[in-house]
Design an enzyme around this catalytic site. Structure first.
Site, PDB file in Angstrom:
ATOM      1  N   HIS A   1       0.722  -0.901   0.136  1.00 47.03           N
ATOM      2  CA  HIS A   1      -0.278  -0.104  -0.029  1.00 47.03           C
ATOM      3  C   HIS A   1       0.678   0.910  -0.030  1.00 47.03           C
ATOM      4  O   HIS A   1       0.462   2.518  -0.932  1.00 47.03           O
ATOM      5  CB  HIS A   1      -0.854   0.114   1.026  1.00 47.03           C
ATOM      6  CG  HIS A   1      -2.282  -0.968   1.658  1.00 47.03           C
ATOM      7  ND1 HIS A   1      -3.860  -0.425   1.374  1.00 47.03           N
ATOM      8  CD2 HIS A   1      -1.794  -2.648   0.323  1.00 47.03           C
ATOM      9  CE1 HIS A   1      -3.579  -1.077   0.947  1.00 47.03           C
ATOM     10  NE2 HIS A   1      -3.180  -2.536   0.822  1.00 47.03           N
TER      11      HIS A   1
ATOM     12  N   ASP B   1      -6.115   5.690   1.668  1.00 51.42           N
ATOM     13  CA  ASP B   1      -5.711   4.475   1.403  1.00 51.42           C
ATOM     14  C   ASP B   1      -7.502   4.013   1.990  1.00 51.42           C
ATOM     15  O   ASP B   1      -8.061   4.228   2.776  1.00 51.42           O
ATOM     16  CB  ASP B   1      -4.594   4.029   2.633  1.00 51.42           C
ATOM     17  CG  ASP B   1      -5.055   2.493   2.078  1.00 51.42           C
ATOM     18  OD1 ASP B   1      -3.188   1.796   1.934  1.00 51.42           O
ATOM     19  OD2 ASP B   1      -5.776   1.585   2.381  1.00 51.42           O
TER      20      ASP B   1
END
Ligand SMILES: *[C@@H]1O[C@H](CO)[C@@H](O)[C@H](O)[C@H]1NC(C)=O
Ligand SMILES: *[C@@H]1O[C@H](CO)[C@@H](O)[C@H](O)[C@H]1NC(C)=O
Length: 473
Positions: free
Chosen positions: A16, A119
């Site tokens: 990520h 995110d």
């Protein structure tokens, strides 16, 4: 005009974090008025984040900085199911992120924060951003397929009062407007169906709809059907496909380990080697390891196999004695054709001309990387949204061979079934086959992935639209 600052909040997992940093670099390079601050939230088990952040500050990028977020006092996230740990961990940091961001703007009055880029595990920051009068965008480091499923499951519940529990039946299928084919319930992310996880799935879908836009690390030519149908859905904010965002500048080829692997590949013929690599958590039970070994031995193809034990609590480990887990005599018999490794410099391997096929867990970054280098995949997912990715690659897109689309590790260690050597062998032969339709399609999509991010390509244009939207606020 004042410079516009973007606050990025990645989840503390390498896949990520790297993907978000790459997006930040691309944004900055496209518009000189943009700066990015990346909030660094550290997970108690350091998964490579600390050394990565150090490498960022050792090779500074102008207008890109990091902001360390103090750890939260709350440890309540620990008592929850493993599906919800990440989400709740991020949620426990909302106040700390706000305090740091507010302090930052006080320290430098010329800073204008134009947006939060979050995110998907950080959607708990959206309300805080609203209080500060700052718009939020979500960045999915996974594909549009996953975004589509999350939005659909939430819409089914909220608009049609249909419970996700209905999909626990392994034979159930879903009609999802963003997919061409019926989606088998068994490829849904396990998280969507368990109790805590299904609550977060609903929350995700709802929160996504409150943002100014959904940014996805994909390109429209790869996931055309799902991206276009998401964009046509007026209950969803604008979708920006801006990928692939890959870290191509460093392929991890510099270590001695990597040099040894690449030297071995140098001696193999063009497209002859099958590469097996299953990501950060990709270990198999020993019975399964033996079946894979037999399949490789009998397939006749040279192989490069990243073989690792099941990962425990953030610790990367390595087998100390391979003879203990492989079939007797395997290492001697395959010493001329095969190489077993622990960690793999995946990008460097995929970009090597000798590699002709990739047996993969179907993490989204791995899919983008194999497409970028035109290496056909055989799918062997294990957790998170990997089964869904495998389904998309095999059934929706015809870009991969299916080894076991619904393979599941429960709790990352036990699996439901053992895939037999005979099946694995035939799938490996299929993915390695010269001139197959899959190989042709992957070669085509490789060209399209490069065109998408080049000047005037689809992702390039979308990124420009995104920047306009950000600066218009
Ligand atoms: C990504 O790229 C940067 C250079 O921009 C490099 O310093 C860094 O090590 C790379 N990270 C990874 C994990 O490959
Ligand atoms: C991209 O589009 C612009 C405007 O149409 C044009 O001037 C430019 O030459 C194009 N660039 C490339 C690489 O095609």
């Amino acid at each position: 005009m004042k410079n516009a600052e973007l606050i990025f909040v990645p989840a503390p997992a390498m896949g990520h974090l790297i993907s978000m940093v790459e997006l930040a670099k691309t944004l900055i390079s496209r518009d000189e008025s943009l700066s990015v601050t990346i909030c660094i939230i550290k997970f108690p088990y350091d998964m490579g984040v600390t050394s990565y952040v150090e490498s960022l500050s050792n090779n500074p990028t102008p207008r890109l900085s990091t902001l360390e977020i103090p750890p939260s006092d709350s440890e309540s996230y620990k008592s929850q199911s493993h599906h919800t740990v990440f989400y709740n961990f991020m949620k426990s940091h909302v106040t700390n992120v706000r305090d740091q961001v507010v302090a930052m703007t006080r320290a430098d009055q010329s800073t204008r924060i134009a947006a939060f880029i979050l995110d998907i595990f950080a959607v708990s920051m959206i309300d805080m951003a609203k209080e500060l009068n700052i718009p939020s965008y979500v960045y999915s480091t996974s594909g549009a397929d996953y975004l589509g499923i999350l939005l659909h499951l939430q819409a089914m519940k909220d608009y049609e009062n249909k419970d996700m529990g209905e999909y626990k039946n392994p034979d159930a299928e879903l009609s999802v407007p963003y997919f061409r084919n019926q989606v088998p319930a068994k490829v849904l992310p396990a998280m969507c169906l368990d109790q805590g996880g299904s609550e977060i799935t609903l929350l995700w879908g709802r929160k996504f709809r409150e943002t100014k836009g959904l940014i996805v690390n994909t390109f429209v030519e790869l996931e055309a059907y799902v991206v276009e149908s998401l964009m046509a859905d007026d209950r969803i904010p604008p979708v920006y496909s801006v990928g692939p965002n890959l870290n191509l500048s460093s392929r991890g080829q510099d270590s001695d380990e990597a040099a040894d692997i690449l030297k071995w590949l140098d001696e193999k013929p063009l497209s002859s080697v099958v590469f097996l690599c299953f990501g950060t958590f990709g270990g198999f039970p020993e019975d399964q390891v033996k079946e894979i070994a037999l399949a490789l031995e009998h397939s006749g193809h040279p192989f490069l196999w990243s073989l690792r034990p099941v990962k425990k609590e953030g610790h990367l480990s390595k087998y100390t004695n391979l003879d203990d887990i492989l079939p007797p005599g395997f290492l001697e018999r395959t010493s001329g054709t095969g190489k077993i490794i622990g960690w793999a410099p995946q990008l460097a391997v995929l970009s090597h001309r000798a590699v002709g096929g990739f047996v993969s867990h179907c993490g989204w970054n791995s899919i983008l990387e194999s497409v970028w280098f035109g290496v056909p995949m055989a799918t062997w997912p294990s957790y998170a949204e990997q089964q869904l990715n495998a389904f998309e690659m095999v059934s929706e897109l015809g870009l991969a061979v299916d080894i076991c689309m619904d393979y599941a590790h429960h709790g990352f260690s036990k699996c439901e079934l053992i895939v037999e050597a005979e099946i694995i062998k035939s799938k490996i032969n299929e993915v390695m086959k010269d001139g197959s339709d899959i190989r042709k399609r992957v070669a085509e999509i490789k060209g399209k992935s490069r065109a998408a991010v080049a000047e005037n390509g689809s992702s390039y244009v979308n990124l420009g639209r995104l920047i306009e939207d950000i600066l218009a606020t």
